[in-house]
Design an enzyme around this catalytic site. Structure first.
Site, PDB file in Angstrom:
ATOM      1  N   ASP A  99       0.872  -1.174   0.000  1.00 51.02           N
ATOM      2  CA  ASP A  99       0.000   0.000   0.000  1.00 51.02           C
ATOM      3  C   ASP A  99       0.909   1.223   0.000  1.00 51.02           C
ATOM      4  O   ASP A  99       1.716   1.392   0.916  1.00 51.02           O
ATOM      5  CB  ASP A  99      -0.826  -0.046   1.303  1.00 51.02           C
ATOM      6  CG  ASP A  99      -2.165   0.613   1.181  1.00 51.02           C
ATOM      7  OD1 ASP A  99      -2.234   1.671   0.542  1.00 51.02           O
ATOM      8  OD2 ASP A  99      -3.143   0.076   1.752  1.00 51.02           O
ATOM      9  N   ASP A 201      -3.068   4.535  -2.354  1.00 48.97           N
ATOM     10  CA  ASP A 201      -4.038   5.179  -1.479  1.00 48.97           C
ATOM     11  C   ASP A 201      -4.482   6.518  -2.092  1.00 48.97           C
ATOM     12  O   ASP A 201      -3.643   7.334  -2.483  1.00 48.97           O
ATOM     13  CB  ASP A 201      -3.368   5.423  -0.118  1.00 48.97           C
ATOM     14  CG  ASP A 201      -4.346   5.875   0.946  1.00 48.97           C
ATOM     15  OD1 ASP A 201      -5.185   5.060   1.357  1.00 48.97           O
ATOM     16  OD2 ASP A 201      -4.272   7.048   1.360  1.00 48.97           O
ATOM     17  N   GLU A 260      -6.806   3.430  -5.494  1.00 47.09           N
ATOM     18  CA  GLU A 260      -8.024   3.688  -4.723  1.00 47.09           C
ATOM     19  C   GLU A 260      -8.598   5.020  -5.192  1.00 47.09           C
ATOM     20  O   GLU A 260      -8.104   6.080  -4.849  1.00 47.09           O
ATOM     21  CB  GLU A 260      -7.737   3.764  -3.220  1.00 47.09           C
ATOM     22  CG  GLU A 260      -9.031   3.906  -2.429  1.00 47.09           C
ATOM     23  CD  GLU A 260      -8.841   4.549  -1.056  1.00 47.09           C
ATOM     24  OE1 GLU A 260      -9.743   4.394  -0.217  1.00 47.09           O
ATOM     25  OE2 GLU A 260      -7.822   5.201  -0.812  1.00 47.09           O
ATOM     26  N   HIS A 320     -10.885  -2.387   4.752  1.00 49.52           N
ATOM     27  CA  HIS A 320     -10.654  -1.970   6.138  1.00 49.52           C
ATOM     28  C   HIS A 320     -11.328  -0.641   6.485  1.00 49.52           C
ATOM     29  O   HIS A 320     -11.115  -0.120   7.568  1.00 49.52           O
ATOM     30  CB  HIS A 320      -9.140  -1.838   6.362  1.00 49.52           C
ATOM     31  CG  HIS A 320      -8.563  -0.732   5.537  1.00 49.52           C
ATOM     32  ND1 HIS A 320      -8.543  -0.759   4.163  1.00 49.52           N
ATOM     33  CD2 HIS A 320      -8.034   0.462   5.885  1.00 49.52           C
ATOM     34  CE1 HIS A 320      -8.020   0.362   3.705  1.00 49.52           C
ATOM     35  NE2 HIS A 320      -7.691   1.123   4.741  1.00 49.52           N
ATOM     36  N   ASP A 321     -12.108  -0.097   5.561  1.00 48.74           N
ATOM     37  CA  ASP A 321     -12.746   1.207   5.798  1.00 48.74           C
ATOM     38  C   ASP A 321     -14.258   1.116   5.956  1.00 48.74           C
ATOM     39  O   ASP A 321     -14.909   2.141   6.161  1.00 48.74           O
ATOM     40  CB  ASP A 321     -12.465   2.157   4.614  1.00 48.74           C
ATOM     41  CG  ASP A 321     -11.019   2.634   4.579  1.00 48.74           C
ATOM     42  OD1 ASP A 321     -10.392   2.718   5.653  1.00 48.74           O
ATOM     43  OD2 ASP A 321     -10.522   2.932   3.476  1.00 48.74           O
TER      44      ASP A 321
HETATM   45  C1  NOJ Z   1      -7.882   5.548   2.329  1.00 44.01           C
HETATM   46  C2  NOJ Z   1      -7.561   4.463   3.293  1.00 44.01           C
HETATM   47  O1  NOJ Z   1      -8.172   3.283   2.859  1.00 44.01           O
HETATM   48  C3  NOJ Z   1      -8.026   4.911   4.650  1.00 44.01           C
HETATM   49  O2  NOJ Z   1      -7.940   3.884   5.602  1.00 44.01           O
HETATM   50  C4  NOJ Z   1      -7.218   6.112   5.045  1.00 44.01           C
HETATM   51  O3  NOJ Z   1      -7.734   6.638   6.248  1.00 44.01           O
HETATM   52  C5  NOJ Z   1      -7.263   7.197   3.986  1.00 44.01           C
HETATM   53  N1  NOJ Z   1      -7.113   6.684   2.659  1.00 44.01           N
HETATM   54  C6  NOJ Z   1      -6.174   8.207   4.210  1.00 44.01           C
HETATM   55  O4  NOJ Z   1      -4.931   7.665   3.887  1.00 44.01           O
END
Ligand code: NOJ
Ligand code: CA
Length: 533
Positions: A99, A201, A260, A320-321
């Site tokens: 990542d 990211d 992402e 994970h979000d």
């Molecule tokens: C996306 C990530 O998946 C998340 O967990 C993170 O808080 C934000 N980007 C900031 O890096």
């Protein structure tokens, strides 16, 4: 595109290292923990692992605030541990994806410490510093997704710096040539080490409007949602950068990058991909879909139709979000719906992404506001409970700390781990774990499931989803009943007259049993069949 790419035909499994396996008993997962579980991952049948960030981090946002891009955080292990993980993964034919969090750094990163020290420090232009519009007011109206305004005033130099996420995550200034160069070095450094690819990211946030124009307002609850994000994301310069990233990756064999895409429509996500751009970019529509045959089908049809030519779809239902699919769709501890969802995820066209624990149907933990760890939860609880729910320790067995650690973990273990764990599910042929494993094996042996066309069959929109996956040599039929009552799928003359072999059913049926032109399905049944002729 050439015929076979691991990232095209394979399955990618996301690991949240902090919560996967703790080898040294400090309550935090680590690299040696992951290495110790590679046999498990090989048995499950995944082709790659994506590790959420492992770089040194003060953990304001658990690794997504990086303090050094060229090192491994000591709490996760050493660089030698990483090298061993990479080698052991490769020995099992498992690729490793890192990542890269390149939109922002930690405020503890040396570059930012320098940058904030004075206006004429050489690192000043590495971040986004601006004068306020007038004394006491921010340079513009941009907001932080984690709450409040996106600017912090630094009294030492009398200017504001911009952060899309937490104030401790200042955004880098990608327009500054040395920053861009350094970012490309980070890619090269890890590629030279032998990693197989990257998850980028929030990559489409790298470039914001160069004139710093205000975002237009719209209706919404939080400040961030009350804006149309036209000026703080998706700068046109991004296309050049994805092309540069791709040209670096292409100097190495078979490397991969998935972006992402943040706040982006699927149409926009696809634009970032292709033979000279990223290999893939996420569309989160499926992850956000409610439990409805119609909605699942609409999402996949739209995404599938867009990903043609040199675009290849990827599909994701957990990360994970977000609350886990088991929490979104599961009823109590019942997994029948999850089998339907899984059969869908793993048989539509594209690269599936799995998130650790999904394969055993892990549910979200519930935390009190005082127990929140995630910055979002800390800020908004109880209105919003943040993202801790899906980050609880992996449930390996029924022991006190679920086999994750011998000490109290950094975040609590779900109480259902005494029954819901890897060890139990391995022993139960009807478990969700076996269901995942069986479909992953089917995929491996099926060119139609890997690369074949996706062709929907008329469906009864509320409850039934059915489609073919077809290539020159193989025809697979997938039929999914989203409802609890039994239904019949009308196959039509041509399909009804073919001879079908049952590959897999979530309801232990013995045979396909097409009668006249009807295929009967039990409530919440997922059924995968192959044409014999
Ligand atoms: C996306 C990530 O998946 C998340 O967990 C993170 O808080 C934000 N980007 C900031 O890096
Ligand atoms: Ca540890």
């Amino acid at each position: 595109m050439s015929d076979s790419h691991w990232w095209r035909n394979g399955v990618i499994y996301q690991i949240y290292p902090r919560s996967f396996a703790d080898s040294n008993g400090d309550g935090i997962g680590d690299l040696n923990g992951i290495t110790g579980k590679l046999d498990y991952l090989a048995e499950l049948g995944v082709d790659a692992i994506w590790l959420s960030p492992i770089n040194p981090s003060p953990d304001v946002d658990f690794g997504y605030d990086v303090a050094d891009y060229y090192a491994v955080d000591p709490k996760y292990g050493s660089m030698a541990d990483f090298d061993r993980l990479l080698e052991e993964a490769h020995r099992r034919n498992i690729h490793v994806i890192l990542d890269l969090v390149l939109n922002h750094t930690s405020d503890q990163h040396e570059w930012f410490i320098q940058s904030r020290s004075s206006k004429d420090n050489p690192y000043r232009s590495w971040y986004i510093w601006r004068d306020g519009r007038k004394p006491g007011s921010t340079p513009n109206n941009w907001a932080s997704i984690f709450g409040g305004r996106g600017w912090v005033f630094d009294s030492r130099t009398g200017q504001w710096y911009y952060h899309m996420f937490a104030p401790q995550q200042p955004d880098l200034n990608w327009r500054h040539e040395p920053v861009r160069k350094e970012m490309m070095n980070i890619f090269k450094f890890w590629l030279d080490k032998g990693v197989d690819g990257f998850r980028l990211d929030v990559f489409n946030e790298y470039f914001k409007d160069d004139q710093f124009r205000d975002n237009p307002w719209k209706l919404g609850i939080r400040r961030f949602d009350r804006q149309q994000h036209v000026y703080d994301a998706d700068g046109p310069e991004m296309m050049g950068v994805v092309e540069e990233i791709r040209s670096i990756l292409d100097r190495y064999p078979e490397r991969y990058a998935v972006g992402e895409t943040y706040l982006a429509t699927p149409e926009r996500a696809v634009e970032y991909t292709g033979d000279s751009r990223l290999h893939a970019a996420f569309d989160f529509s499926l992850l956000q879909s409610k439990w409805s045959a119609q909605s699942f089908m609409q999402v996949v049809q739209r995404w599938d139709a867009m990903n043609i030519g040199d675009h290849w779809p990827n599909n994701v239902m957990n990360n994970h979000d977000n609350p886990r699919s088991a929490t979104r769709f599961g009823r109590g501890e019942d997994d029948e719906r999850l089998k339907v969802a899984t059969a869908f995820l793993l048989t539509i066209r594209g690269t599936p992404f799995l998130y650790q624990g999904e394969e055993i149907g892990m549910r979200d933990i519930h935390l009190k506001c005082s127990e929140m760890q995630d910055p979002v939860g800390k800020k908004y609880c109880p209105a919003h409970r943040g993202r801790d729910g899906c980050r609880s320790p992996m449930q390996w067995d029924a022991s006190e700390f679920s086999g994750f650690s011998r000490a109290k973990p950094w975040i609590k273990v779900h109480p259902n781990h005494v029954l819901r764990n890897v060890e139990n599910q391995k022993q139960d042929a009807q478990s969700l774990f076996h269901f995942y494993k069986d479909i992953l094996r089917l995929r491996k042996n099926s060119p139609a499931l890997q690369e074949g066309m996706f062709q929907p069959i008329t469906f009864e929109p509320k409850r039934l989803v059915a489609y073919l996956r077809q290539n020159e040599t193989e025809t697979i039929l997938v039929a999914l009943n989203f409802g609890r009552r039994k239904v019949r799928l009308a196959l039509g003359y041509e399909l009804a007259n073919r001879e079908w072999e049952l590959l897999l059913s979530s309801q232990q049926r013995a045979e396909v049993g097409v009668k006249d032109q009807w295929l009967p399905l039990s409530g919440e049944e997922a059924c995968i069949m192959k044409a014999r002729n």
